[in-house]
Design a protein around this motif. Structure first.
Motif: not given
Length: 530
Positions: A497-518
């Motif tokens: 899913l493409a998400l707006p640019e921003g600071e990741c404050v907490l995540s699990n089982q998710a990684s970013r490549s540009g605007h796309d998140w896996q």
């Protein structure tokens, strides 16, 4: 500990089931000294308050929800002095204390019911709900009891039936009698004077019944082919509860609490047909501060369900306030309830924590949830719950979520008791012991600490409005306030899913490549967007 009168708004409350938290004397039953000894564990999480399920004197036909003395502690749990000490310790640790109030009905062993049943002229004759039989001797109407069977039991001495929405041993009090209302308000004042910070009101929509005793109509949602496992579900409960007179009594309770600083009322609204509407009605104006919702305690685990509950509540009651939970002492634990093939239970537990603790409203956590605890599988001979005993195997009751807390994987009975516990401690539960998680990086417990700290530090997560973003299933995406974006993959499959640019404050089982998140199975991210 804050004395802010609005401390409850956005607060996180930790529910304790006292019988199963910590046994201090080896009798196999959790008690108040045991709770006191474990308060640092709860404070370390970072919650705002604790809520204790009933601790009052009771014959325990329904594990304390049948009260025989509203102003004393059941001996199995300890004494009033033990309670006072626990409240003092909780306050010193910065936590408020909320206790259950089960005032819609009492135990049949309560002295007032024992007097009421003797005849129709005694001073307590009108303190319970009595009704004459039909001309053929049958019960006055078709109202059903939640634990099975008709909601009326015959009393030969009065030649009348008495009403019980739950067990026969739980006769309903007659709130149409002003003396009953005042008596229960006085009972609540007793605990306020002892320093409790609020009440969780059991069955808050059951206080009043239709004085005309009209029949409840059939439930139009009943499956005519399959039927219902409990006859209670065949009815639409128009007259046996949810009566308009309830509102005035809620306002009386609120007026009582408003005499004291920083107190709160949270009401359990048990209603299958219009729950969100009722929650809004009960929290608008000077009524309840919060309504405890059942709407996220079911098996539905898909984006549209969560979105619907939040949107409908705030659209219908913009001035009201919800209290959300995923687990409690009455339902299958949520990790077991929502786990699907391909899901890792610990990843699901972390996702559920992030999802619940990013909701608009206040939040209740249930003991053991912070360790990702699973439902205990019990055999029939191990049950104590009347619901399971009456409806097995279609409904296995509530004992599976009530088994003892597991503190240490290597101690006898998981560190809960040195004696035989009232419900068994089993190997699958030992795997989720506190000893395996507290202070262990990456554990479910430590994730709860992280998420609670984030909620506490971010006003938008506590009080910000919710704005949902369109996303294809199984993605649930929403803003809290202006700058916090939450995205969840509610499935066992990977999604991008493409998400707006921003600071990741907490995540699990998710990684970013540009605007796309896996997002892998049960993946999620919380962003602070620019």
């Amino acid at each position: 500990m804050t004395n802010d009168n609005n401390w409850w708004k956005g607060a996180v409350i930790y529910q304790i089931y006292p019988r199963s938290y910590q046994d201090s004397n080896g009798d196999g039953i959790g008690d108040i000294p045991g709770i006191s000894s474990r308060l640092p564990h709860i404070a370390n999480l970072g919650v705002d308050a604790i809520w204790l399920s009933p601790i009052f004197t009771s014959p325990m036909k329904d594990m304390g929800y049948d009260v025989s003395d509203y102003c004393d502690i059941d001996p199995s749990f300890g004494t009033l002095a033990d309670f006072d000490e626990m409240v003092s310790k909780a306050h010193a640790l910065g936590m408020k204390v909320i206790i259950d109030q089960v005032i819609s009905h009492s135990s049949n062993l309560h002295p007032f019911f024992q007097a009421s049943r003797q005849d129709r002229t005694n001073p307590k004759a009108d303190w319970y709900v009595w009704a004459d039989p039909n001309p053929d001797g049958s019960a006055p109407n078709n109202w059903q009891a939640i634990f099975g069977g008709i909601a009326w039991t015959w009393e030969a001495r009065r030649r009348q039936y008495f009403l019980h929405n739950f067990l026969t041993e739980q006769p309903d009090l007659n709130f149409h009698n002003p003396e009953v209302q005042q008596w229960q308000l006085d009972n609540m004042r007793f605990w306020l004077e002892r320093g409790v910070d609020g009440f969780r009101l059991d069955t808050v929509n059951f206080y009043f019944h239709d004085e005309q005793l009209r029949n409840d109509p059939p439930n139009p949602k009943t499956d005519k082919q399959k039927g219902e496992w409990n006859p209670y579900h065949y009815l639409y409960h128009t007259y046996s509860k949810n009566q308009p007179e309830n509102i005035a009594f809620l306002e009386k309770m609120r007026a009582l609490l408003d005499e004291y600083d920083a107190r709160t009322l949270v009401g359990e609204v048990g209603e299958a047909h219009r729950p969100i509407e009722l929650m809004g009605e009960y929290t608008t104006g000077n009524r309840l501060h919060m309504a405890y919702s059942f709407e996220m305690l079911g098996h539905n685990f898909f984006p549209a369900h969560f979105k619907k509950q939040v949107q409908e509540f705030f659209a219908g009651a913009p001035d009201g306030w919800p209290n959300w939970a995923f687990s409690n002492h009455d339902v299958i634990r949520h990790v077991s309830r929502w786990l699907k093939p391909g899901m890792d239970p610990n990843h699901l537990a972390k996702q559920a924590a992030a999802l619940l603790l990013s909701q608009q409203g206040s939040v209740c956590l249930y003991q053991g949830e912070e360790m990702g605890q699973l439902e205990t599988i019990l055999e029939y001979h191990e049950l104590t719950d009347p619901q399971g005993l009456n409806f097995w195997p279609e409904d296995k009751g509530r004992d599976g979520c009530r088994t003892p807390m597991v503190w240490s994987k290597d101690q006898v009975q998981g560190g809960f008791s040195e004696g035989k516990p009232w419900l068994p401690v089993k190997p699958p539960q030992l795997d989720h012991a506190a000893s395996e998680q507290v202070g262990v990086p990456g554990s479910v417990y430590e994730f709860y600490r992280q998420m609670l700290a984030l909620r506490s530090a971010q006003p938008d997560l506590r009080l910000g409005d919710t704005r949902f973003i369109d996303a294809a299933d199984p993605m649930l995406v929403y803003y809290r306030g202006e700058n916090i974006l939450c995205a969840f993959n509610l499935s066992a499959e990977s999604h991008t899913l493409a998400l707006p640019e921003g600071e990741c404050v907490l995540s699990n089982q998710a990684s970013r490549s540009g605007h796309d998140w896996q997002f892998d199975a049960n993946g999620f991210v919380i962003l602070r967007v620019k």
